[in-house]
Design an enzyme around this catalytic site. Sequence first.
Site, PDB file in Angstrom:
ATOM      1  NE  ARG A 119      -0.646  -0.728   4.899  1.00 54.75           N
ATOM      2  CZ  ARG A 119      -1.242  -0.774   6.072  1.00 54.75           C
ATOM      3  NH1 ARG A 119      -2.528  -0.485   6.177  1.00 54.75           N
ATOM      4  NH2 ARG A 119      -0.578  -1.115   7.157  1.00 54.75           N
ATOM      5  CB  CYS A 123       3.606   8.938  -8.226  1.00 61.83           C
ATOM      6  SG  CYS A 123       4.109  10.603  -8.637  1.00 61.83           S
ATOM      7  CD  GLU A 158      -1.058   4.523   9.748  1.00 58.88           C
ATOM      8  OE1 GLU A 158      -0.343   3.707   9.146  1.00 58.88           O
ATOM      9  OE2 GLU A 158      -1.313   4.428  10.965  1.00 58.88           O
ATOM     10  CD  GLU A 315      -5.401   2.608  12.046  1.00 61.72           C
ATOM     11  OE1 GLU A 315      -4.441   1.900  12.382  1.00 61.72           O
ATOM     12  OE2 GLU A 315      -5.589   2.983  10.884  1.00 61.72           O
ATOM     13  CG  HIS A 366      -3.173  -6.003  14.189  1.00 59.54           C
ATOM     14  ND1 HIS A 366      -4.060  -5.328  14.990  1.00 59.54           N
ATOM     15  CD2 HIS A 366      -2.075  -5.207  14.098  1.00 59.54           C
ATOM     16  CE1 HIS A 366      -3.519  -4.177  15.358  1.00 59.54           C
ATOM     17  NE2 HIS A 366      -2.321  -4.066  14.833  1.00 59.54           N
TER      18      HIS A 366
HETATM   19  C1  GLA Z   1      -1.699   1.074  10.729  1.00 60.02           C
HETATM   20  C2  GLA Z   1      -2.730   1.049   9.605  1.00 60.02           C
HETATM   21  C3  GLA Z   1      -3.768  -0.010   9.763  1.00 60.02           C
HETATM   22  C4  GLA Z   1      -3.175  -1.295  10.278  1.00 60.02           C
HETATM   23  C5  GLA Z   1      -2.450  -1.028  11.567  1.00 60.02           C
HETATM   24  C6  GLA Z   1      -1.892  -2.274  12.218  1.00 60.02           C
HETATM   25  O1  GLA Z   1      -1.968   1.972  11.705  1.00 60.02           O
HETATM   26  O2  GLA Z   1      -3.366   2.290   9.426  1.00 60.02           O
HETATM   27  O3  GLA Z   1      -4.376  -0.209   8.499  1.00 60.02           O
HETATM   28  O4  GLA Z   1      -2.276  -1.785   9.330  1.00 60.02           O
HETATM   29  O5  GLA Z   1      -1.400  -0.147  11.327  1.00 60.02           O
HETATM   30  O6  GLA Z   1      -1.264  -1.997  13.450  1.00 60.02           O
HETATM   31 ZN    ZN Z   2       6.346  10.482  -8.655  1.00 60.69          ZN
END
Ligand code: GLA
Ligand code: ZN
Length: 690
Positions: A119, A123, A158, A315, A366
């Site tokens: 992920r 660009c 993120e 989160e 997780h």
């Molecule tokens: C990040 C991501 C989530 C997941 C968590 C796992 O914060 O945003 O999609 O992958 O980590 O800890």
């Molecule tokens: Zn680029």
Amino acid sequence: MITSFPRISPKLKGFMHGADYNPDQWQHSPEILEEDIRLMKLAKCNVMAVGIFAWSALEPEEGHFTFGWLDRVLDRFAENGIYAWLATPSGARPAWMSVRYPEVLRVNASRVRNLHGGRHNHCYNSPVYREKTRIINSKLAERYAHHPAVIGWHISNEYGGDCHCEHCQEAFREWLKERYGTLEQLNQAWWTTFWSHTYSDWSQIESPAPHGETAVHGHNLDWKRFVTDCTVDFCAHEVTPLREVRPDLPVTANMMDWFEGLDYRKFANILDIISWDAYPTWHDLQDLGQVAAWFSFNHDLFRSLKGGQPFMLMESTPSMTNWQAVSKLKRPGMHLLSSLHAVAHGSDSVQYFQWRKSRGSSEKLHGAVVDHVGHEHTRVFRDVAELGEMLEKIAEIAGSTVPAQTAIIADWDNRWAVKDSQGPLNRGIDYENTVIQHYRAFWELGVPVDIIGSEDDLTPYKLIVAPMMYLCTEQAGAGIEAFVADGGTFVATYWSGIVNESDLCHLGGFPGPLRQTLGIWSEEIDGLHQGEGNVLVCNGNSSLKMKGSYATYDLCELIHTEGAEILAEYRDDFYAGRPALTVHSFGEGKAYYLATRAQEPFYEDFYGRVIEQAGIDRVLETDLPRGVTAQLRADEENEYVFLLNFSEEEQEIQLTDTRLMNMSNKKTESGSVILPVHGVKVLKRQKVNG
Ligand code: GLA
Ligand code: ZN
């Protein structure tokens, strides 16, 4: 001073409690959705973040959209009083896009284009990626902006990373043209005469590369600024079609703990709500208090990004992560403590990653609220439901803020520059730990702190601390000078005021723009080997009245006073007897200078005295055992005191204040109270003149 803010969503009276919800992974099992709704209510969860990585489920083929599954989820939410932060899916993209338009894939610093996968692998300057994002975001906005379950937008996931493709190289050159106007100015700012690196045409400029340019500090710094600006611009691009349809729906983008790659302050203007993802590594080999102080600092940082406005914990894990070296379970009590920890610092939510454990792929193990067993009879589910109940009991706290009289300056520019610099400590200058070293003293004393940038307004504060402000612009120096002249207290340390915004050294004596305010001149700095040290010996008769001596290590600066009073001096080495800690009375205020890196208990002792002299309130006027902190939220009438025990032991605390009511049982607490291991108390008191 603002003491409370409107609720993040008018539809919710108290806190948000919920999780990332990925029903796109369960489309083949419609009964799961029904069961999830039953469980969400049982866990007292009211808000989910939906569709974060759902682009393939929403647009399985180019231009072919499938919204039926999302319609069903949101409709069922609306019927059941559950709300959603609806995500834009740009955090990962369908394979068809990467194959048809390879330009969307990121190019790394070695100029190699990534393959499809993972992920955050795109660009931000690719015209195709921007157009595809605009289309999917517009479709989502048209269809769901007015849906009764939707309370806001969760933008991407993120953001992070950089791309070195041709689009990005061209955009970097344009960015530089705008910043410098002429090539001559750029050459001067970057000091390119060094090693004959002078540019004679804009086209010669490339991003820093391991097999190319890495040695020009101004260049490295500008690349990092450029990456932030591109990401902010991409985020703004994502938000535009959403606001066009419904301007009043709030947008947020979830951030990561003091993420080095992006200057998050630059996002504050385009986001309505700040949110972030906190994954404390509780119960690892570190002292729990150290982990807690780092996360407290982060909560304070994120709250400060928008002037103290409550943020969202977007989160956290309800049990464990699966990416640590050792995946420790949360010990009993830790879920409540860790979640209320965020609330204590200004979060109006407790959200998790994720609601239901995935069945496959890298995050299947997780922690999640609902485990593979599929029912509610688990320890983790009970912990979550217990917290849900507590959040209901303290619902009135939502919207209140943290009244801080102290601020710590922590600039991304400075952080990037001080770590890039060669000398005086190439084994690691330890910038982040240094900031936390200062922060932790306030945390132990129970003194609320904002984390600000040097360009922010300093006037709301009585005390400003700027640990290792290596990069200090003339403007920041002037701001601090005015703050002290007007009666503020300022604390600076060794290795400050060395360079300007281009990483060019200040000429005429360090600490450059801070020299006059601090009343000292720093002539040299000595790097110490591991195991080496010195001792800072206090002058017990000084105006600070600090006594005793403290071990110091890593860095010792050799300074001269220019009007400052000497509070402590070095004991050892050829600089024995020279000043190690000074204070300068300047205008109406005071400016302290710590010339060396001291060890605890220096910081707690020092700041204990500084806050007394600066007239700064502690949350509780009582001694707090190490590892226990008191944090404060306040609205117009009330103050909410959070007592949090991160010490690994049961602790006794003397409450001298007789106005404190425990919000979980409505009983008054005073005198000697016990905080169990991992214990937390939320106490309410009326403001004295509220
Ligand atoms: C990040 C991501 C989530 C997941 C968590 C796992 O914060 O945003 O999609 O992958 O980590 O800890
Ligand atoms: Zn680029």
